[in-house]
Design a protein around this motif. Structure first.
Motif, mmCIF file in Angstrom:
data_model
loop_
_atom_site.group_PDB
_atom_site.id
_atom_site.type_symbol
_atom_site.label_atom_id
_atom_site.label_comp_id
_atom_site.label_asym_id
_atom_site.label_seq_id
_atom_site.Cartn_x
_atom_site.Cartn_y
_atom_site.Cartn_z
ATOM 1 N N LYS A 101 1.116 -1.277 -0.421
ATOM 2 C CA LYS A 101 -0.353 0.226 -0.281
ATOM 3 C C LYS A 101 0.947 0.819 0.252
ATOM 4 O O LYS A 101 1.766 2.055 0.902
ATOM 5 C CB LYS A 101 -0.703 0.052 0.980
ATOM 6 C CG LYS A 101 -1.949 1.171 0.675
ATOM 7 C CD LYS A 101 -2.853 0.633 2.599
ATOM 8 C CE LYS A 101 -4.098 1.898 2.065
ATOM 9 N NZ LYS A 101 -5.598 1.168 2.785
ATOM 10 N N VAL A 134 0.682 4.749 0.876
ATOM 11 C CA VAL A 134 0.420 5.649 1.241
ATOM 12 C C VAL A 134 0.261 7.229 0.644
ATOM 13 O O VAL A 134 0.118 8.329 0.591
ATOM 14 C CB VAL A 134 0.165 5.315 2.795
ATOM 15 C CG1 VAL A 134 -0.786 6.520 3.185
ATOM 16 C CG2 VAL A 134 0.090 4.018 3.151
ATOM 17 N N GLY A 140 -7.685 8.245 5.953
ATOM 18 C CA GLY A 140 -7.014 7.141 5.475
ATOM 19 C C GLY A 140 -6.272 7.940 4.520
ATOM 20 O O GLY A 140 -5.426 6.882 3.418
ATOM 21 N N ALA A 141 -6.332 8.964 4.013
ATOM 22 C CA ALA A 141 -5.262 10.031 3.381
ATOM 23 C C ALA A 141 -3.699 9.805 3.527
ATOM 24 O O ALA A 141 -3.219 10.300 2.534
ATOM 25 C CB ALA A 141 -5.328 11.361 3.241
ATOM 26 N N GLY A 142 -3.477 9.760 4.888
ATOM 27 C CA GLY A 142 -1.854 9.761 5.237
ATOM 28 C C GLY A 142 -1.518 10.687 5.608
ATOM 29 O O GLY A 142 0.050 10.650 6.134
ATOM 30 N N GLU A 167 -5.609 15.440 13.970
ATOM 31 C CA GLU A 167 -7.054 15.848 14.712
ATOM 32 C C GLU A 167 -7.685 16.167 15.638
ATOM 33 O O GLU A 167 -8.556 15.659 16.208
ATOM 34 C CB GLU A 167 -7.437 14.190 13.871
ATOM 35 C CG GLU A 167 -7.464 14.205 12.325
ATOM 36 C CD GLU A 167 -8.150 13.386 11.830
ATOM 37 O OE1 GLU A 167 -9.421 14.271 11.998
ATOM 38 O OE2 GLU A 167 -8.112 12.902 10.536
HETATM 39 N N1 LIG Z 1 1.723 0.863 10.484
HETATM 40 C C1 LIG Z 1 0.815 0.488 9.663
HETATM 41 N N2 LIG Z 1 0.590 -0.232 8.939
HETATM 42 C C2 LIG Z 1 -0.270 -0.837 8.117
HETATM 43 N N3 LIG Z 1 -1.141 -0.052 7.280
HETATM 44 C C3 LIG Z 1 -1.480 1.073 8.002
HETATM 45 C C4 LIG Z 1 -0.264 1.377 8.927
HETATM 46 N N4 LIG Z 1 -0.721 2.744 9.790
HETATM 47 C C5 LIG Z 1 -1.085 3.507 9.063
HETATM 48 N N5 LIG Z 1 -1.294 2.730 7.891
HETATM 49 C C6 LIG Z 1 -2.650 2.255 6.844
HETATM 50 O O1 LIG Z 1 -2.005 4.014 5.873
HETATM 51 C C7 LIG Z 1 -3.461 4.633 5.471
HETATM 52 C C8 LIG Z 1 -3.562 6.218 6.301
HETATM 53 O O2 LIG Z 1 -3.965 5.974 7.320
HETATM 54 P P1 LIG Z 1 -3.085 7.466 7.687
HETATM 55 O O3 LIG Z 1 -3.546 6.480 9.607
HETATM 56 O O4 LIG Z 1 -1.464 7.882 8.245
HETATM 57 O O5 LIG Z 1 -4.551 8.623 7.727
HETATM 58 P P2 LIG Z 1 -5.253 9.475 7.877
HETATM 59 O O6 LIG Z 1 -4.942 11.171 7.567
HETATM 60 O O7 LIG Z 1 -4.425 10.098 9.324
HETATM 61 O O8 LIG Z 1 -6.424 8.765 8.539
HETATM 62 P P3 LIG Z 1 -7.471 9.299 9.575
HETATM 63 O O9 LIG Z 1 -8.160 10.212 9.543
HETATM 64 O O10 LIG Z 1 -8.481 7.871 9.197
HETATM 65 O O11 LIG Z 1 -6.826 9.088 10.059
HETATM 66 C C9 LIG Z 1 -4.281 4.312 5.915
HETATM 67 O O12 LIG Z 1 -4.760 3.416 4.999
HETATM 68 C C10 LIG Z 1 -4.008 3.205 7.229
HETATM 69 O O13 LIG Z 1 -4.854 1.390 6.985
#
Ligand SMILES: Nc1ncnc2c1ncn2[C@@H]1O[C@H](COP(=O)(O)OP(=O)(O)OP(=O)(O)O)[C@@H](O)[C@H]1O
Length: 299
Positions: A17, A19, A40-42, A158
């Motif tokens: 994946k 990210v 989930g944007a990262g 957040e």
């Molecule tokens: N340690 C990890 N192992 C596997 N996948 C991960 C890990 N950390 C994050 N991900 C994946 O990376 C992607 C981005 O996650 P992230 O938490 O950075 O998003 P976000 O923008 O902060 O989202 P949210 O608003 O939901 O917190 C997601 O699909 C998440 O499932």
């Protein structure tokens, strides 16, 4: 140096994946930077990399000109962090908790600093224990903790998503009040929060920052600027819609324009007068950040 934080071509994958695909953006010193992206944007991944808590696959991150290295905390000396769900020792009072953090971080003049921080975030230095605190109070205590070491960059993940509207408004006012003390990077998917306090915005989508600019420039570059006029009769509205090629809905006419509002409105009013048309109301309707966000991510 005007930028407190710079990311250049940062990449991060979890397994297959991808990210963060090619993440580049900078945060000007003194700004309140809203880092927006869908769930989930990262956003959290990016923040963890900035804090050296995760290892980037490629790219460079500079905090105050110093390179961030995974597992090293040198750049964290000038960074404060409020995680999305801050964890505390609930049996402590806020002052006791801040005392523990101050001891760990060897904060000089700790007692004075703790009093200052509690006052800043609007918490009392009394016997109440953290376990009775509302979410809003916990977030504010988290800010007090994050500011204990006088950081130059405050990173909040957040911070408002779990708060009710009143708690959100209070928390955003607190962040805004820090503007002259510290550069703030906060992530959110609540765009009205960004509109309320940010001066800079970065939009994360598909592993890249797709737009990064001042809120004012984003408003100028994206979205449709509109003026909505209403008339006493639909006949007048129809005449106006024909004159300006606007969109009519009953007595209302929407005009879309480009460029500056004032010169456009002057010439519009002159043409209305010449055509003997008098609107009963007139409203400037610039695009919301929601509309800009949708336009940016559809590009
Ligand atoms: N340690 C990890 N192992 C596997 N996948 C991960 C890990 N950390 C994050 N991900 C994946 O990376 C992607 C981005 O996650 P992230 O938490 O950075 O998003 P976000 O923008 O902060 O989202 P949210 O608003 O939901 O917190 C997601 O699909 C998440 O499932």
């Amino acid at each position: 140096m005007s930028d407190i934080l710079t990311l250049e071509h940062v990449q991060k994958s979890f397994g297959t994946k991808h990210v963060l695909q090619d993440l580049s953006f900078s945060i000007p010193r003194g700004s309140i930077f809203g880092f927006v992206g869908e769930n989930g944007a990262g956003k959290t991944t990016t923040m963890r990399l900035i804090l050296g808590l995760g290892k980037a696959d490629a790219g460079t991150i500079l905090v105050n000109g110093d390179k961030v290295r995974f597992g090293e905390t040198k750049t964290n000396r000038i960074t404060g962090y409020l995680p999305d769900v801050p964890a505390f020792y609930d049996y402590m009072t806020p002052a006791e908790y801040l005392r523990l953090c101050a001891d760990i971080a060897a904060v000089p003049n700790a007692n004075e600093k703790i009093d200052q921080m509690l006052q800043l975030v609007g918490l009392k230095n009394d016997k109440h224990r953290i376990h009775g605190f509302s979410r809003g109070m916990r977030q504010r205590l988290g800010i007090a903790q994050a500011l204990l070491n006088d950081p130059q960059l405050l990173i909040c993940d957040e911070p408002t998503s779990a708060l009710d509207p009143a708690g959100r408004a209070e928390f955003l006012d607190l962040l805004y009040s820090l503007k002259d003390k510290v550069t703030v990077l906060f992530s959110t998917h609540i765009l009205s929060d960004v509109e309320r306090i940010s001066d800079w915005v970065g939009i994360l989508h598909d592993g890249r920052v797709q737009a990064c600019d001042t809120l004012a420039n984003l408003h100028a570059s994206y979205g449709h600027r509109q003026v909505v006029m209403t008339f006493a009769t639909t006949a007048e509205a129809q005449k106006c819609a024909e004159l300006f090629q606007g969109t009519q809905h009953e007595e209302a006419v929407t005009l879309t324009y480009h460029g500056e509002y004032a010169p456009m409105m002057k010439s519009t009013l002159q043409k209305l007068l010449a055509a003997n048309l008098t609107p009963v109301s007139l409203r400037k309707a610039d695009p919301t950040l929601d509309q800009i966000f949708m336009e940016v991510i559809k590009k």
